[in-house]
Write a protein that holds these residues in place. Structure first.
Motif, PDB file in Angstrom:
ATOM      1  N   ASP A 179     -11.247 178.081 -18.853  1.00 39.93           N
ATOM      2  CA  ASP A 179     -11.811 177.533 -17.624  1.00 39.93           C
ATOM      3  C   ASP A 179     -10.782 177.366 -16.512  1.00 39.93           C
ATOM      4  O   ASP A 179     -11.139 177.248 -15.336  1.00 39.93           O
ATOM      5  CB  ASP A 179     -12.470 176.177 -17.908  1.00 39.93           C
ATOM      6  N   VAL A 180      -9.493 177.322 -16.872  1.00 40.03           N
ATOM      7  CA  VAL A 180      -8.423 177.205 -15.879  1.00 40.03           C
ATOM      8  C   VAL A 180      -7.298 178.141 -16.314  1.00 40.03           C
ATOM      9  O   VAL A 180      -6.814 178.042 -17.444  1.00 40.03           O
ATOM     10  CB  VAL A 180      -7.893 175.757 -15.767  1.00 40.03           C
TER      11      VAL A 180
ATOM     12  N   GLU B  33     -12.615 164.088 -13.146  1.00 43.97           N
ATOM     13  CA  GLU B  33     -11.429 164.391 -12.349  1.00 43.97           C
ATOM     14  C   GLU B  33     -10.123 164.168 -13.103  1.00 43.97           C
ATOM     15  O   GLU B  33      -9.093 164.699 -12.699  1.00 43.97           O
ATOM     16  CB  GLU B  33     -11.446 163.600 -11.035  1.00 43.97           C
ATOM     17  N   ILE B  34     -10.160 163.409 -14.190  1.00 46.17           N
ATOM     18  CA  ILE B  34      -8.927 163.257 -14.964  1.00 46.17           C
ATOM     19  C   ILE B  34      -8.481 164.610 -15.514  1.00 46.17           C
ATOM     20  O   ILE B  34      -7.287 164.884 -15.647  1.00 46.17           O
ATOM     21  CB  ILE B  34      -9.095 162.228 -16.112  1.00 46.17           C
ATOM     22  N   LEU B  35      -9.449 165.500 -15.783  1.00 45.42           N
ATOM     23  CA  LEU B  35      -9.095 166.840 -16.246  1.00 45.42           C
ATOM     24  C   LEU B  35      -8.656 167.731 -15.097  1.00 45.42           C
ATOM     25  O   LEU B  35      -7.925 168.705 -15.309  1.00 45.42           O
ATOM     26  CB  LEU B  35     -10.258 167.477 -17.012  1.00 45.42           C
TER      27      LEU B  35
ATOM     28  N   SER C 187      -4.942 166.651 -15.065  1.00 49.44           N
ATOM     29  CA  SER C 187      -4.140 167.141 -16.190  1.00 49.44           C
ATOM     30  C   SER C 187      -4.002 168.659 -16.165  1.00 49.44           C
ATOM     31  O   SER C 187      -2.926 169.203 -16.435  1.00 49.44           O
ATOM     32  CB  SER C 187      -4.748 166.684 -17.518  1.00 49.44           C
ATOM     33  N   SER C 188      -5.083 169.360 -15.830  1.00 51.62           N
ATOM     34  CA  SER C 188      -5.022 170.827 -15.848  1.00 51.62           C
ATOM     35  C   SER C 188      -4.164 171.374 -14.708  1.00 51.62           C
ATOM     36  O   SER C 188      -3.482 172.390 -14.869  1.00 51.62           O
ATOM     37  CB  SER C 188      -6.422 171.436 -15.801  1.00 51.62           C
ATOM     38  N   SER C 189      -4.186 170.703 -13.545  1.00 55.11           N
ATOM     39  CA  SER C 189      -3.336 171.176 -12.445  1.00 55.11           C
ATOM     40  C   SER C 189      -1.859 170.971 -12.790  1.00 55.11           C
ATOM     41  O   SER C 189      -1.020 171.837 -12.511  1.00 55.11           O
ATOM     42  CB  SER C 189      -3.693 170.465 -11.141  1.00 55.11           C
ATOM     43  N   LEU C 190      -1.527 169.852 -13.422  1.00 54.75           N
ATOM     44  CA  LEU C 190      -0.159 169.643 -13.893  1.00 54.75           C
ATOM     45  C   LEU C 190       0.227 170.705 -14.923  1.00 54.75           C
ATOM     46  O   LEU C 190       1.329 171.267 -14.887  1.00 54.75           O
ATOM     47  CB  LEU C 190      -0.010 168.253 -14.515  1.00 54.75           C
ATOM     48  N   HIS C 191      -0.687 170.998 -15.827  1.00 56.31           N
ATOM     49  CA  HIS C 191      -0.451 172.001 -16.863  1.00 56.31           C
ATOM     50  C   HIS C 191      -0.145 173.359 -16.237  1.00 56.31           C
ATOM     51  O   HIS C 191       0.794 174.062 -16.649  1.00 56.31           O
ATOM     52  CB  HIS C 191      -1.681 172.087 -17.774  1.00 56.31           C
ATOM     53  N   GLU C 192      -0.925 173.742 -15.230  1.00 60.03           N
ATOM     54  CA  GLU C 192      -0.735 175.069 -14.622  1.00 60.03           C
ATOM     55  C   GLU C 192       0.555 175.146 -13.823  1.00 60.03           C
ATOM     56  O   GLU C 192       1.238 176.178 -13.838  1.00 60.03           O
ATOM     57  CB  GLU C 192      -1.935 175.427 -13.743  1.00 60.03           C
ATOM     58  N   VAL C 193       0.921 174.084 -13.121  1.00 58.45           N
ATOM     59  CA  VAL C 193       2.199 174.090 -12.408  1.00 58.45           C
ATOM     60  C   VAL C 193       3.350 174.149 -13.416  1.00 58.45           C
ATOM     61  O   VAL C 193       4.366 174.810 -13.180  1.00 58.45           O
ATOM     62  CB  VAL C 193       2.328 172.878 -11.470  1.00 58.45           C
ATOM     63  N   CYS C 194       3.189 173.497 -14.565  1.00 60.36           N
ATOM     64  CA  CYS C 194       4.207 173.602 -15.626  1.00 60.36           C
ATOM     65  C   CYS C 194       4.315 175.030 -16.145  1.00 60.36           C
ATOM     66  O   CYS C 194       5.411 175.488 -16.489  1.00 60.36           O
ATOM     67  CB  CYS C 194       3.892 172.633 -16.762  1.00 60.36           C
ATOM     68  N   HIS C 195       3.199 175.743 -16.216  1.00 58.70           N
ATOM     69  CA  HIS C 195       3.240 177.160 -16.587  1.00 58.70           C
ATOM     70  C   HIS C 195       4.198 177.911 -15.672  1.00 58.70           C
ATOM     71  O   HIS C 195       5.005 178.736 -16.121  1.00 58.70           O
ATOM     72  CB  HIS C 195       1.842 177.786 -16.443  1.00 58.70           C
TER      73      HIS C 195
ATOM     74  N   GLN D  44      -4.475 159.758 -22.575  1.00 52.09           N
ATOM     75  CA  GLN D  44      -5.749 159.703 -21.843  1.00 52.09           C
ATOM     76  C   GLN D  44      -6.197 161.109 -21.457  1.00 52.09           C
ATOM     77  O   GLN D  44      -7.379 161.452 -21.553  1.00 52.09           O
ATOM     78  CB  GLN D  44      -5.596 158.829 -20.601  1.00 52.09           C
ATOM     79  N   TYR D  45      -5.232 161.924 -20.987  1.00 51.12           N
ATOM     80  CA  TYR D  45      -5.547 163.318 -20.676  1.00 51.12           C
ATOM     81  C   TYR D  45      -6.099 164.030 -21.910  1.00 51.12           C
ATOM     82  O   TYR D  45      -7.126 164.713 -21.859  1.00 51.12           O
ATOM     83  CB  TYR D  45      -4.287 164.072 -20.229  1.00 51.12           C
ATOM     84  N   LEU D  46      -5.363 163.886 -23.021  1.00 45.93           N
ATOM     85  CA  LEU D  46      -5.723 164.625 -24.230  1.00 45.93           C
ATOM     86  C   LEU D  46      -7.056 164.153 -24.797  1.00 45.93           C
ATOM     87  O   LEU D  46      -7.844 164.962 -25.317  1.00 45.93           O
ATOM     88  CB  LEU D  46      -4.608 164.484 -25.269  1.00 45.93           C
ATOM     89  N   GLN D  47      -7.336 162.870 -24.703  1.00 43.77           N
ATOM     90  CA  GLN D  47      -8.627 162.362 -25.173  1.00 43.77           C
ATOM     91  C   GLN D  47      -9.781 162.923 -24.335  1.00 43.77           C
ATOM     92  O   GLN D  47     -10.836 163.280 -24.875  1.00 43.77           O
ATOM     93  CB  GLN D  47      -8.618 160.835 -25.140  1.00 43.77           C
ATOM     94  N   ALA D  48      -9.569 163.014 -23.023  1.00 48.02           N
ATOM     95  CA  ALA D  48     -10.595 163.603 -22.162  1.00 48.02           C
ATOM     96  C   ALA D  48     -10.798 165.078 -22.509  1.00 48.02           C
ATOM     97  O   ALA D  48     -11.935 165.574 -22.545  1.00 48.02           O
ATOM     98  CB  ALA D  48     -10.198 163.461 -20.693  1.00 48.02           C
ATOM     99  N   TYR D  49      -9.693 165.774 -22.790  1.00 54.10           N
ATOM    100  CA  TYR D  49      -9.799 167.190 -23.160  1.00 54.10           C
ATOM    101  C   TYR D  49     -10.463 167.347 -24.522  1.00 54.10           C
ATOM    102  O   TYR D  49     -11.253 168.283 -24.738  1.00 54.10           O
ATOM    103  CB  TYR D  49      -8.411 167.824 -23.174  1.00 54.10           C
ATOM    104  N   ALA D  50     -10.152 166.440 -25.450  1.00 53.73           N
ATOM    105  CA  ALA D  50     -10.776 166.488 -26.777  1.00 53.73           C
ATOM    106  C   ALA D  50     -12.287 166.314 -26.671  1.00 53.73           C
ATOM    107  O   ALA D  50     -13.052 166.983 -27.375  1.00 53.73           O
ATOM    108  CB  ALA D  50     -10.166 165.404 -27.674  1.00 53.73           C
ATOM    109  N   THR D  51     -12.724 165.420 -25.775  1.00 57.54           N
ATOM    110  CA  THR D  51     -14.165 165.236 -25.550  1.00 57.54           C
ATOM    111  C   THR D  51     -14.773 166.505 -24.981  1.00 57.54           C
ATOM    112  O   THR D  51     -15.856 166.958 -25.400  1.00 57.54           O
ATOM    113  CB  THR D  51     -14.405 164.064 -24.574  1.00 57.54           C
ATOM    114  N   TYR D  52     -14.080 167.116 -24.035  1.00 52.99           N
ATOM    115  CA  TYR D  52     -14.532 168.360 -23.398  1.00 52.99           C
ATOM    116  C   TYR D  52     -14.688 169.475 -24.425  1.00 52.99           C
ATOM    117  O   TYR D  52     -15.659 170.241 -24.393  1.00 52.99           O
ATOM    118  CB  TYR D  52     -13.525 168.714 -22.309  1.00 52.99           C
TER     119      TYR D  52
END
Length: 261
Positions: A83-84, A113-115, A118-126, A161-169
């Protein structure tokens, strides 16, 4: 072989048929600005764009990043579950010029929006970790490495908190969540190539005093800081790194053959 080809043709035909039955704003890869508005995504697109800007600020990074909203990742060669994802725009010399973060409309419509954060941080880290198409500095640990980058930035409490939101997703169970968290904590990031150090400076000074160094320097354009750098995939090895390697080689040669001294 014939059965494989027939199956592939059938799969493509089924995909094309499914696409043809979708509403115009849900078909194809990239979503137009008009379709973004029609689907009521303007506010969420703006929110995600802000998160990208915030991510760069928090990570002390500065890149040219465009946001592209898409329908179907498979049309860009990605999995339907991606998705991202980030793509690289390279110039004629194959250097990274800018980046495109692709986000599916489905993700924007359905996820909190918490995702986005987290996902925007993840992509900039990429991008920062140089884990992009064509070369992965962190090898097979790219996703865990990017998550480790996020964890180091925000701290364990916020990261969970990020990971829990992603786990729910993703509908993870507790075992999956614990396994992913452990992997992220355990992964060791591969360091970026070091900046110029004392060995670099000595190497540069050595070659400034020798004829081959002068010829190399004089042979390059005045606008080319490193006319003899070597490019590996989309990366570039600095001229100082090249000089340092050549000095190391000379040292080894002289140790093995005293007549060179």
């Amino acid at each position: 072989m014939g059965q494989f080809v027939a199956s592939a043709v059938l799969l493509l035909a089924s995909w094309a048929s499914a696409q043809a039955q979708l509403p115009p704003c849900e078909a194809g890869f990239e979503i137009s600005r008009a379709c973004i508005t029609e689907r009521g995504l303007d506010r969420k697109v703006a929110a995600y764009q802000r998160k990208i800007t915030e991510a760069m600020s928090r990570l002390d990074a500065s890149y040219k990043i465009d946001l592209r909203i898409v329908n179907h990742p498979v049309e860009a060669g990605y999995s339907e579950d991606d998705d991202v994802f980030t793509e690289v725009v390279r110039n004629e010399e194959m250097r990274n010029q800018s980046f495109v973060i692709n986000v599916t409309a489905k993700f924007l419509e359905k996820q909190p929006e918490i995702l986005f954060e987290s996902s925007s941080l993840h992509e900039v880290c990429h991008i920062m970790n140089d884990d992009l198409t064509g070369y992965h500095r962190n090898g097979g640990n790219t996703e865990a490495a990017e998550e480790r980058c996020v964890l180091q930035l925000v701290g364990e409490s916020r990261y969970q908190q990020y990971l829990q939101a992603y786990a729910t997703y993703r509908n993870w169970d507790t075992l999956t969540y614990d396994r992913v968290l452990k992997k992220v904590k355990d992964v060791a990031l591969v360091l970026a190539p070091s900046e110029i150090d004392e060995a670099d400076r000595l190497a540069a000074e050595y070659f400034r005093k020798h004829a081959d160094g002068r010829r190399l320097a004089e042979g390059g354009s005045s606008n080319d800081s490193c006319p003899y750098a070597v490019r590996l995939d989309h990366r570039e090895v600095s001229c100082f790194e090249m000089l340092k390697r050549r000095v190391d080689l000379l040292v080894r040669l002289r140790k093995s053959n005293p007549t060179l001294n």
